[in-house]
Design an enzyme around this catalytic site. Structure first.
Site, PDB file in Angstrom:
ATOM      1  N   LYS A 116       0.836  -1.202   0.000  1.00  0.00           N
ATOM      2  CA  LYS A 116       0.000   0.000   0.000  1.00  0.00           C
ATOM      3  C   LYS A 116       0.869   1.250   0.000  1.00  0.00           C
ATOM      4  CE  LYS A 116      -3.741   2.362   2.438  1.00  0.00           C
ATOM      5  NZ  LYS A 116      -3.075   3.677   2.404  1.00  0.00           N
ATOM      6  N   ARG A 117       1.930   1.227   0.796  1.00  0.00           N
ATOM      7  CA  ARG A 117       2.825   2.393   0.857  1.00  0.00           C
ATOM      8  C   ARG A 117       3.440   2.678  -0.510  1.00  0.00           C
ATOM      9  NH1 ARG A 117       7.416   2.449   5.384  1.00  0.00           N
ATOM     10  NH2 ARG A 117       5.526   2.599   6.663  1.00  0.00           N
TER      11      ARG A 117
END
Length: 509
Positions: free
Chosen positions: A265-266
């Site tokens: 996600k990052r």
């Protein structure tokens, strides 16, 4: 092939990662290619990590993508329940069987004792400190304690877990459908917990028991589960199910766009694209992570893109419907190596699907967007014309409204580069002639608008091609865009003429 049964077994611990959707898709394609069943099973044994709304999110995602389970919590089936938390009583008997036959044991170690063990190993420079064939001999478990002591502790209600007893100095072999033979020595495996102190099974025990009881024939899952596969093979052997063990296929990792590490996600946030198929609202922080659906991806396009993340048909064809993917899918064409997540390619797929989709599908959204975001009322007839005009140029449906504003709003600013490069007295005179002739033309279409432009300018001694960009400037304020003559057709001759004359007056100031 035998009666193929595959399962997608996500844990409801948050939003479903796009990699999870790829796993569900590959399971679905394999099942349907082989006239089998695709099962959804919710693996919620870890109640402390379960998140409200996550199960519904998983179901909504599969529904949007068109990946419909044949059996599951909502569909039912002959092998339910399809939530592990509702199958709690099933697992204990298998854990007890493993203990009784010497393939598992009770472990009474406290968290503090486990931490102390790991610290000792770290101080001894053990690279991977774990509870294994060596360290278990120094811990408090039914292998080191007397039978009476074990019985006493259990009767007293002491907290304990059940761990698998990994055999010493053996080699575990697994013939993976994607990777071929995988061989692991038991010396590197740890005695994983099978039954937690709260009486709930861990993933390792529950998924093996459920796969067996649900008659799963093929386990298709992400590469991150490959290290656990030898443990699972041992459990099949210990439980006496080795002859009906499902075939395993471990899918390649989905990598960051630069290929450096697993997509997270990052990494997706940093690169500016979603990681979730639908909007996901974190129940703890209320943070909303935008989904592929909400930024304008068509489900068919996303599915087509995901199919190519780790698989290829062996041909030059790239555009496949879900039914075509089912027909062409083959596990032998699944790649071993990780595959980069190319968001630009995903956008390309979306463009192709928009081009080939019936214009009427986008009309309601366009009318709504124009009204809500630009306070513009648009008829259905004009909306269809705008969609037809822009279909070849947009990447997402919401771009129809932005591009369509030019039909309703005369330009208030103009491209300075085009002004400096192209706007002069001849441009002003040539466009004014064209505007005058447009005004006297009752009905206009793209073809007649072009003919009129060419005839008007040629009869005045101009070369029409030199003034096409300035005509666009006068009508839209920009130097490039969709087919200009179609813009004039949609505007109508009177509106187009007035707009050109207004822009000429502004540009000549």
């Amino acid at each position: 092939m035998e009666n193929v049964r595959v399962r997608f077994a996500p844990s409801p611990t948050g939003g479903l990662h796009i990699g999870g959707v790829r796993t569900a898709l590959f399971n679905y394609l394999f099942a349907k290619k082989n006239n089998g069943q695709f099962i959804l099973r919710i693996e919620d044994t870890d109640q402390t990590r379960s998140v409200n709304g996550a199960e519904k999110y998983i179901k909504d995602t599969l529904d949007w993508c068109g990946i419909t389970p044949d059996e599951g919590p909502d569909q039912g089936g002959s092998f339910g329940s399809y939530r592990q938390s509702e199958r709690k009583e099933i697992y204990r008997q298998y854990a007890d069987k493993l203990v009784a036959e010497g393939n598992a044991y009770y472990a009474f170690d406290t968290p503090e004792e486990l931490d102390a063990m790991r610290e000792r190993l770290k101080e001894s420079r053990v690279v991977n400190p774990q509870y294994d064939t060596i360290t278990r001999t120094t811990m408090k478990n039914s292998l080191t304690l007397s039978e009476d002591e074990v019985k006493r502790r259990i009767e007293n209600g002491d907290s304990y877990v059940i761990r698998i007893k990994i055999p010493k100095k053996e080699e575990v072999r697994l013939n993976d459908m994607v990777r071929g033979w995988v061989m692991v020595h038991t010396e590197v495996l740890d005695d994983k917990v099978l039954m937690k102190s709260d009486g709930m099974p861990t993933y390792h025990l529950a998924n093996i028991v459920d796969d067996h009881l649900m008659k799963i024939t093929h386990v298709i899952r992400g590469e991150e589960w490959l290290p656990s596969a030898p443990l699972h093979v041992l459990l099949y052997q210990f439980l006496g199910w080795a002859d009906v063990m499902p075939q395993f296929a471990h899918l390649p990792l989905i990598l960051k766009p630069d290929g450096n590490g697993k997509l997270s996600k990052r990494a997706a946030d940093k690169a500016g694209f979603p990681i979730f198929p639908l909007d996901w609202k974190d129940p703890d922080t209320n943070e909303v992570s935008q989904g592929f659906k909400e930024i304008g991806f068509m489900p068919e396009a996303l599915i087509n893109f995901l199919a190519f993340l780790g698989w290829n048909p062996g041909t030059e064809q790239e555009i496949f419907s879900l039914n075509e993917l089912v027909k062409e899918f083959s596990d032998v064409r699944i790649n071993k190596a990780g595959t980069k997540f190319d968001f630009e390619k995903a956008k390309w797929f979306n463009q192709q699907y928009i081009k080939s989709t019936e214009s009427n599908l986008f009309v309601p959204g366009l009318i709504k967007d124009l009204k809500e975001n630009h306070n513009i009322d648009c008829t259905r007839e004009i909306a269809v014309q705008i969609v037809d005009l822009l279909k070849e140029r947009v990447t997402f449906p919401n771009e129809f409204a932005d591009g369509g504003r030019v039909i309703f709003q005369a330009p208030t600013t103009f491209d300075e580069k085009i002004i400096k490069k192209k706007w002069d007295e001849d441009a002003s005179k040539a466009l004014l002639l064209y505007a005058d002739n447009l005004e006297s033309t009752e009905k206009i279409n793209a073809e007649s608008a072009k003919s009129l432009f060419w005839e008007t300018l040629e009869s005045a001694g101009y070369k029409p091609g030199q003034f096409m960009q300035t005509l666009r400037l006068a009508l839209t304020g920009e130097g490039s865009g969709p087919d200009l003559m179609t813009v004039i057709e949609i505007l109508g001759s009177e509106t187009a003429a007035k707009r050109i004359k207004s822009s000429i007056a502004t540009l000549n100031k």
